[in-house]
Design a protein around this motif. Structure first.
Motif, short mmCIF file in Angstrom:
data_model
loop_
_atom_site.label_atom_id
_atom_site.label_comp_id
_atom_site.label_asym_id
_atom_site.label_seq_id
_atom_site.Cartn_x
_atom_site.Cartn_y
_atom_site.Cartn_z
N UNK A 15 0.85 -1.20 0.00
CA UNK A 15 0.00 0.00 0.00
C UNK A 15 0.87 1.23 0.00
N UNK A 16 1.92 1.22 0.83
CA UNK A 16 2.74 2.42 0.96
C UNK A 16 3.65 2.61 -0.23
N UNK A 17 3.92 1.54 -0.96
CA UNK A 17 4.89 1.65 -2.04
C UNK A 17 6.31 1.67 -1.51
N UNK A 18 6.47 1.40 -0.22
CA UNK A 18 7.78 1.43 0.39
C UNK A 18 8.65 0.33 -0.20
N UNK A 40 4.11 6.72 -6.21
CA UNK A 40 2.80 6.21 -6.60
C UNK A 40 1.80 7.35 -6.78
N UNK A 41 1.79 8.27 -5.83
CA UNK A 41 0.86 9.40 -5.95
C UNK A 41 1.18 10.25 -7.18
N UNK A 42 2.45 10.45 -7.45
CA UNK A 42 2.83 11.20 -8.65
C UNK A 42 2.37 10.47 -9.92
N UNK A 43 2.46 9.15 -9.91
CA UNK A 43 2.07 8.36 -11.08
C UNK A 43 0.57 8.43 -11.34
N UNK A 44 -0.21 8.78 -10.32
CA UNK A 44 -1.67 8.82 -10.47
C UNK A 44 -2.16 10.14 -11.09
N UNK A 72 -7.72 4.62 -9.04
CA UNK A 72 -7.68 3.46 -8.14
C UNK A 72 -7.18 2.23 -8.89
N UNK A 73 -7.63 2.06 -10.13
CA UNK A 73 -7.19 0.91 -10.93
C UNK A 73 -5.68 1.00 -11.18
N UNK A 74 -5.20 2.18 -11.50
CA UNK A 74 -3.77 2.35 -11.75
C UNK A 74 -2.97 2.10 -10.46
N UNK A 75 -3.47 2.61 -9.35
CA UNK A 75 -2.83 2.38 -8.06
C UNK A 75 -2.77 0.88 -7.76
N UNK A 76 -3.86 0.19 -8.01
CA UNK A 76 -3.90 -1.25 -7.76
C UNK A 76 -2.89 -1.99 -8.64
N UNK A 77 -2.75 -1.56 -9.88
CA UNK A 77 -1.78 -2.16 -10.78
C UNK A 77 -0.36 -1.93 -10.27
#
Length: 163
Positions: free
Chosen positions: A23-26, A42-46, A129-134
Motif C-alpha cells: 500500500x505504501x509503495x515502500x 505512486x501518488x505522482x504516477x496517479x 484506483x485501478x492504476x494504483x492497484x496495478x
C-alpha cells in the motif's frame, strides 16, 4: 488450538507487513509509509489534480501520528517477541503471549491502514484506483520474487549441508 492461533498470528503479521508495504509503495528502506518515497512515486504516477493532492495530503497528515504510534507498537511487540525467542525459545507460553501481542498490535495497524486507504480511495477516480492497484500488484510481485529467491538460497544451503 493454540498452535493454530500462533500460526494465524504469524500469518496475519506477515500479510500485514506485505500489504502495508504494498500500500505504501515502500521499498523496505524503513521509511514510514506516509513519508516513504514509494508512496510519493505512486501518488505522482496517479496524476492527481491539485484538489486531490490537497485532500490526500490532508488525509495523510491527519493520520500520520496515529500511524507512526501504531507502527511503533508493532515494532516494540515484535522486538519483545524476538527477545523472548533469543532468550527462552522453548518457553511456549511466553512465545505464544508475545506472538499474541504482536498480532493484536498488527490488527490495530491494519484497521488504521484500512481507514486511511478508504479515505484516499474516496478521493481517487476509478481510473486512478485501478492504476494504483496495478502499481501495488507490481510491487507485490517484486517482493514475492525476492522472497522466493531468498527461500531458494536457503533451500540450497540446507541441501548443500545435508549431503
Amino acid at each position: 488450538m493454540m498452535r493454530r492461533q500462533l500460526i494465524l498470528a504469524a500469518a496475519l503479521c506477515g500479510l500485514l507487513l506485505l500489504g502495508g508495504t504494498a500500500w505504501s509503495g515502500a521499498t523496505g528502506g524503513g521509511a514510514p509509509a506516509e513519508e516513504g518515497p514509494g508512496l510519493v512515486r505512486m501518488l505522482d504516477a496517479l496524476n492527481l489534480s491539485p484538489a486531490q493532492k490537497r485532500d490526500v495530503a490532508g488525509i495523510l497528515k491527519a493520520n500520520r501520528e496515529a500511524m507512526r504510534a501504531l507502527r511503533g507498537t508493532v515494532k516494540a511487540a515484535a522486538q519483545a517477541l524476538g527477545a523472548t525467542m533469543a532468550k527462552t525459545p522453548g518457553d511456549e507460553a511466553a512465545v505464544r503471549a508475545g506472538a499474541r501481542t504482536v498480532a493484536e498490535a498488527a490488527i490495530e495497524l491494519a484497521v488504521m491502514r484500512g481507514r486511511v486507504k478508504a479515505a484516499v480511495d474516496a478521493v481517487l477516480t476509478p481510473e486512478q484506483r485501478a492504476k494504483r492497484d496495478t502499481l501495488r500488484e507490481a510491487l507485490r510481485e517484486k517482493i514475492e520474487a525476492r522472497r522466493l529467491e531468498r527461500q531458494e538460497q536457503l533451500d540450497a544451503w540446507i541441501v548443500g549441508n545435508l549431503s
